[in-house]
Design an enzyme around this catalytic site. Structure first.
Site, PDB file in Angstrom:
ATOM      1  N   TRP B 109      -0.555   0.576   3.194  1.00 46.94           N
ATOM      2  CA  TRP B 109      -0.639   1.762   2.345  1.00 46.94           C
ATOM      3  C   TRP B 109      -1.287   2.935   3.061  1.00 46.94           C
ATOM      4  O   TRP B 109      -0.878   4.092   2.885  1.00 46.94           O
ATOM      5  CB  TRP B 109      -1.325   1.424   1.023  1.00 46.94           C
ATOM      6  N   ASP B 179      -8.116   5.878  -1.408  1.00 44.02           N
ATOM      7  CA  ASP B 179      -7.117   5.251  -2.272  1.00 44.02           C
ATOM      8  C   ASP B 179      -7.717   3.965  -2.833  1.00 44.02           C
ATOM      9  O   ASP B 179      -7.872   2.979  -2.116  1.00 44.02           O
ATOM     10  CB  ASP B 179      -5.868   4.945  -1.433  1.00 44.02           C
ATOM     11  N   LYS B 203      -2.802  -1.998 -11.686  1.00 44.98           N
ATOM     12  CA  LYS B 203      -3.398  -3.210 -11.135  1.00 44.98           C
ATOM     13  C   LYS B 203      -4.639  -3.602 -11.942  1.00 44.98           C
ATOM     14  O   LYS B 203      -4.669  -4.659 -12.550  1.00 44.98           O
ATOM     15  CB  LYS B 203      -3.705  -3.012  -9.647  1.00 44.98           C
TER      16      LYS B 203
END
Lengths: 369, 369
Positions: B109, B179, B203
């Site tokens: 990511w 992030d 999530k």
């Protein structure tokens, strides 16, 4: 009040997010803890799981069938609402083209769309109804589009003003791009006449969180690799709407709405007929009121989705809204730029709700006229 | 199988969208046809209605309290997921600054984030763990950030590789951008050490469709008016997350999750303790397996959220996943770039589910070791 099994529900005339069909809400509720045969909620399953893959494929398939989307069009399920489309459209279709984008501005949303386009390239209004506070469509023959335009942008239905195109205007060979946010799947559309159609879902197609983009495949060649990844239509098309995690719940809900339209309503022609009947009930009261109810939109530009009108003064308008809410007819206050009343009567507003509003309008007129 | 009132529910180890707390799902289900006292579903009410205004304010207030967000930070509820943030961050914080953005890349990511940043300006990796297939964090002292960087970007938890920072690394005076998509609200965070925090919700914080951005107010001065409207943090901050219709349902769900964390779990310290216990159950089995289970992440870089490991061969891995699913332990297949198994054990995965997985791992080892 409309009654359900256990809860009291009002008739909600909100401009969006807006009323949803009760059978769809009941289906969502019944399966919320676990989708049948899956063992997890729609809120819990991976966007790449077999269960969601099936939901996504079915939603796209059913929507294509309902609307008659030609095979050379992609159907994308994105996020960010129409506002993000206001930027994505010129970023993909205008940037680097050396051409001009032409906007038909017959209401607030068309204006917002143009404001974003000018940041991305050469864009201009070729018609603007601001002088009459956006109460009408362009007259026949008033649109002069350039054959060489990058695209021509229109707004099918202006939600705030209640002004709606009756089908696609003739614009010549440039691709026609249309914001269908507030009248999407409310009537048949000849998709082949458009280069790109877009619509947020929260008016006629379910829950806020998903924006549908339907575009002709050849237009994807305009999307440059240098675009921000999420802003690139080609990236989304190549990934089948799974470039990243989409709003899975809103796609699921949209799929249920499309099934409801097909199985319970009988398709878009039947829906259009219902929507015409609903709108007529309200416009007839307005027209018979001898000026007590003053419509905002010109007669030949009237929206079937958002019925906008004024009362003799603001005090009466306030009372109209408040007393309506007391009888379970909610969210009737108009947008501040138009004032007065706005009754949004999208697909899911049942005719019973519109009849109750009609009756209330007649009573209110008698008591206050 | 975990049993509910009427439905069979599995233990779902999906990396996201992922398991949600059953009491939250039950609350959503109970109120789905009409919010108490409102008469319409959360799916039907305007984002500007009093009912949703209250939901939005409460969600922000409760989240601020749970995380201890300082007053000089804005909390924004956006759409588009982390992928859109990968572009919004450099568009707002890098563009026009004349500076360089520095990225710490310890997984997939972070790499994706950097790939978008280089499209917007001068951006580079100051550390990249690709040589060891992203199995570790930078060693102590290995990060050399420029004091003049536009910002330094890290990924708190790399979902695919299962590699997680234990708190904010020291980066000097440049704003730290992080992030937190896959470990958001899973443990206490010292928000004041960051310039900008972002996380998609699906999530640890509920349903796909909302992305939380928490940023220090002074950074808003970097956002230029020429940015595409939706991409401008300042536009969202000025509008209190109502620049356009947000994903109202996902914000509502996030609010319920935060309340569950506060009232049922007892806050982020208690959640962290639970998450440590859960992860330890699995890592202990891995470490005691004599090499049958081979962890992907180095011991000091292990994630509490995503436990990644391999088995002796791919045939066994396939059988492991298939037989697990038969006992109601689903979605254990690892990402293709790492292979093997990934058990995602976010906040909502109960310890009972992890114990069942632990027991299964021990059995599977005995039978196949």
């Amino acid at each position: 009040m409309a009654s359900s099994t256990q809860v009291e529900r009002v008739f909600n005339f909100s401009a969006g997010p807006a009323a949803m069909p009760l059978p769809v809400l009941q289906k969502i509720q019944a399966d919320l803890l676990a989708l049948p045969g899956v063992g997890s909620s729609i809120l819990e399953i991976s966007h790449r799981s077999p269960a969601f893959t099936e939901i996504l494929k079915t939603a796209e398939h059913d929507l294509r069938q309902l609307m008659g989307v030609p095979d050379n069009y992609k159907v994308l399920f994105l996020q960010g609402g129409s506002r993000l489309q206001f930027s994505m459209i010129p970023m993909n279709l205008l940037r680097g083209s050396g051409k001009t984008a032409e906007y038909v501005v017959h209401g607030a949303w068309g204006k917002y769309a143009l404001n974003e386009a000018v940041k991305e390239g050469d864009a201009k209004a070729i018609w603007d109804g601001g002088a009459t506070n956006y109460d009408r469509l362009p007259a026949a023959g008033a649109l002069h589009c350039s054959d060489a335009a990058a695209y021509v942008h229109i707004t099918s239905n202006e939600t705030i003003q209640g002004v709606q195109f009756d089908g696609a205007p003739a614009v010549g060979p440039a691709p026609l791009v249309c914001d269908f946010s507030s009248d999407f799947i409310s009537r048949p559309v000849d998709v082949g006449r458009y280069g790109l159609i877009y619509a947020c879902a929260q008016k006629n197609a379910g829950a806020a969180g998903v924006t549908v983009v339907i575009l002709r495949e050849d237009l994807l060649s305009r999307s440059q690799d240098s675009l921000p990844g999420y802003m690139n239509y080609k990236a989304h098309a190549d990934a089948g709407s799974l470039y990243n995690t989409p709003c899975t719940f809103a796609i699921y809900t949209l799929g249920l709405i499309v099934q409801w339209l097909r199985d319970e309503v009988g398709g878009l022609e039947a829906m259009h007929q219902r929507n015409r009947e609903k709108a007529k009930l309200l416009y007839d009261v307005i027209d018979a009121s001898g000026g007590f109810y003053r419509p905002h939109a010109q007669v030949d530009s009237r929206s079937l989705m958002n019925v906008t009108f004024r009362l003799p003064d603001e005090e009466l308008e306030k009372r109209f809204v408040a007393q309506a809410a007391e009888r379970g007819l909610t969210d009737l206050k108009g947008h501040r730029s138009v004032g007065g009343i706005r009754a949004s009567i999208y697909n899911a507003m049942p005719i019973e709700g519109v009849r109750e509003l009609r009756d209330y309008m007649e009573e209110f007129h008698k008591l206050n006229g």
